[in-house]
Design an enzyme around this catalytic site. Structure first.
Site, short mmCIF file in Angstrom:
data_model
loop_
_atom_site.label_atom_id
_atom_site.label_comp_id
_atom_site.label_asym_id
_atom_site.label_seq_id
_atom_site.Cartn_x
_atom_site.Cartn_y
_atom_site.Cartn_z
N SER A 241 30.27 -1.15 65.34
CA SER A 241 29.89 -1.07 63.93
C SER A 241 28.42 -1.44 63.80
O SER A 241 27.75 -1.77 64.78
CB SER A 241 30.74 -2.04 63.11
OG SER A 241 30.31 -3.36 63.37
N LYS A 242 27.94 -1.40 62.56
CA LYS A 242 26.53 -1.70 62.28
C LYS A 242 26.09 -3.03 62.86
O LYS A 242 24.94 -3.20 63.22
CB LYS A 242 26.31 -1.71 60.77
CG LYS A 242 26.11 -0.34 60.19
CD LYS A 242 25.28 -0.44 58.90
CE LYS A 242 25.25 0.88 58.19
NZ LYS A 242 26.15 0.94 57.04
N ARG A 243 27.02 -3.98 62.89
CA ARG A 243 26.70 -5.30 63.44
C ARG A 243 26.11 -5.20 64.85
O ARG A 243 25.36 -6.05 65.28
CB ARG A 243 27.98 -6.14 63.56
CG ARG A 243 28.35 -6.92 62.35
CD ARG A 243 29.54 -7.81 62.60
NE ARG A 243 30.64 -7.16 63.31
CZ ARG A 243 31.06 -7.51 64.50
NH1 ARG A 243 30.49 -8.51 65.14
NH2 ARG A 243 32.07 -6.88 65.07
N HIS A 244 26.53 -4.17 65.58
CA HIS A 244 26.08 -4.04 66.97
C HIS A 244 24.75 -3.29 67.08
O HIS A 244 24.26 -3.07 68.16
CB HIS A 244 27.13 -3.29 67.79
CG HIS A 244 28.46 -3.98 67.83
ND1 HIS A 244 29.54 -3.54 67.10
CD2 HIS A 244 28.87 -5.07 68.49
CE1 HIS A 244 30.57 -4.33 67.33
NE2 HIS A 244 30.20 -5.27 68.16
N GLY A 245 24.20 -2.87 65.95
CA GLY A 245 22.97 -2.07 65.98
C GLY A 245 23.26 -0.70 65.42
O GLY A 245 24.30 -0.48 64.80
#
Ligand code: GLU
Length: 473
Positions: A241-245
């Site tokens: 997800s966005k959390r990972h980049g």
């Protein structure tokens, strides 16, 4: 073979959808089949034309060209309604008048009483009279599929045999009270009408497949083959997800990735050719790809590896092939202007040649290569501490004199001038090389110094040394 990608335009094209698209595209190209693009936009509120445009642009950028479509589900609503009516008439579906509030109440009650909840078929057992009454009241009605007893089995192309007991499937809605089809219904009608032979999609749809097979059977159709691709996880093993980049495909374009590199990387995310080869051209991927070699284990998205691979692709490309891509990034950083494109072409081709070994992304050309275009850079303070020493000013004045006389200002002549001076002064060449590099580029690393100076050109080199002379120790 007819395959498809069916994105919902409720967000940017996610890297996971891009991989699904790629695997379908590879199969279509390998088997000389057809790759269909279908936009699943029945969720009118969450879909937008802007997202449709982004999806098309993302697929084009990746080079995943489709042979048919885009079809839009929102323009096919009448077709779904017709089939839903047919199931209704044949007693394979029924009208449901339960309101969301009623359903919520009964669900909560079931939970309070410790019973597992699935739709309780209240509306299946309504008498004709009760139905008439509700219709007269103008109660909105959905259409639910009547799940028959038994179980459904299918042979997943990736995971093998999967079975589902119908007791665990509730009578799901196929047409909502607003007249729009649900995903599970529209997808079956479309995959059938579009002649799809292989449905290759993400693992998150595995639990939908038995429901879809039930619909195929109810409509008297042969289901296609199904293959579900393992999920893509972040490095912490949670769903990517966005959390990972970055997860949006176009973000990779913005960040200076090459579509060929991203395609190569995505191909290996859940599939391998069976040997240790990692750099594979599109042609090789098409030739080697097979659904049998898709892993049934989740894949981990490794950004460092993608970056490495992008660097390898940059090295493999010729200066000419990289020119337009690099140009865009130089322009974005305001290092060049469009009207200079032809005039600066040779200078930039040479610049790419000098820099491409050290650039992992196209963006790196603009950040690491700033000094090829502008004089207004700072000198790295660490470099000043390391390479500037008392008496340097005098030596630089001498070097400047030599450079002024160096004609033509070629790699060999520059080297001769600098080494000649070092010898005369009885010092090591690097006592001149390091400071000159710092003065002319602001940095302590970069391409070979003599190549660099020759490429910057006599005028720039002299200007930069002169500019710094007053500050030298
Ligand atoms: N619109 C669905 C999605 O984006 C398509 C799933 C499918 O391929 O059946 O997840």
């Amino acid at each position: 073979m007819r395959v498809r990608i069916a994105p919902s335009p409720t967000g940017y094209l996610h890297i996971g959808t891009a991989r699904t698209a790629l695997y379908n595209w590879l199969l279509a190209r390998k088997h000389k089949g057809t790759f269909v693009l279908r936009i699943e936009d029945t969720d009118v509120e969450r879909s937008s034309q802007e997202m449709v445009d982004v999806i098309l642009e993302s697929l084009k950028w990746l080079g995943l060209d489709w042979d048919e479509g885009p079809y839009f589900q929102s323009r096919r609503v009448e077709i779904y309604r017709r089939y839903a009516e047919r199931l209704l008439k044949e007693g394979k579906a029924y009208c449901c008048y339960c309101t969301p509030e009623e359903l919520k109440e009964r669900r909560e009650q079931a939970i309070r009483e410790g019973r597992a909840w699935k739709y309780d078929r209240k509306c299946l057992y309504l008498s004709e009279e009760e139905k008439r009454k509700l219709e007269k009241e103008g109660r909105p009605r959905a259409i639910r599929f009547l799940v028959p007893p038994g179980k459904t089995e299918f042979n997943d192309l990736v995971h093998g045999k999967i079975e589902k007991n119908h007791e665990d499937i509730e009578d799901f809605v196929i047409l909502k009270s607003d007249g729009m089809p649900t995903y599970n219904f529209a997808v079956v009608v479309d995959d059938h009408e579009m002649g799809i032979t292989h449905v290759i999609r993400g693992d998150d749809h595995i639990s939908n497949t038995p429901k879809q097979i039930l619909i195929y059977r109810a409509l008297g159709w042969e289901p296609p083959l199904f293959g579900h691709l393992p999920l893509i996880l972040g490095e912490d093993r949670s769903k990517l997800s966005k959390r990972h980049g970055a997860v949006a495909v176009l973000q990779y374009k913005e960040d200076g990735f090459l579509p060929d590199a991203l395609v190569n990387y995505l191909a290996l995310l859940g599939w391998s050719p069976g040997d240790n080869r990692e750099i594979l051209s599109r042609e090789e991927l098409i030739e080697l790809f097979s659904i049998e070699r898709v892993s049934d284990r989740n894949a981990i998205f490794d950004r460092r590896k993608l970056l490495w691979m992008n660097g390898e692709y940059i090295k493999m490309k010729s200066e000419d092939e990289l020119f337009n891509g690099v140009w865009e990034f130089l322009k974005k950083e305001e290092l060049v202007k469009d009207e200079e494109k032809e005039e600066k072409r040779d200078y930039i081709l040479g610049f790419i040649k000098l820099m491409k070994e050290r650039c992992k992304t196209l963006k790196d050309f603009a950040t690491l290569g700033y000094y090829f275009f502008r004089d207004d850079f700072e000198l790295d303070p660490e470099g000043i501490r390391k390479h500037f020493y008392p008496g340097l000013k005098e030596r630089m004045e001498k070097l400047l004199e030599r450079f002024e006389k160096t004609e033509p200002f070629t790699v060999e002549n520059i080297e001769q001038a600098l080494r000649g001076l070092a010898e005369e002064l009885g010092i090591k060449a690097k006592e001149l090389i390091h400071p000159v590099r710092l003065i002319c580029s602001g940095m302590t690393f970069g391409p070979g110094l003599f190549e660099l100076l020759a490429h910057l050109g006599k005028e720039r080199v002299i200007r930069r040394i002169k500019k710094r002379l007053p500050e030298l120790p």
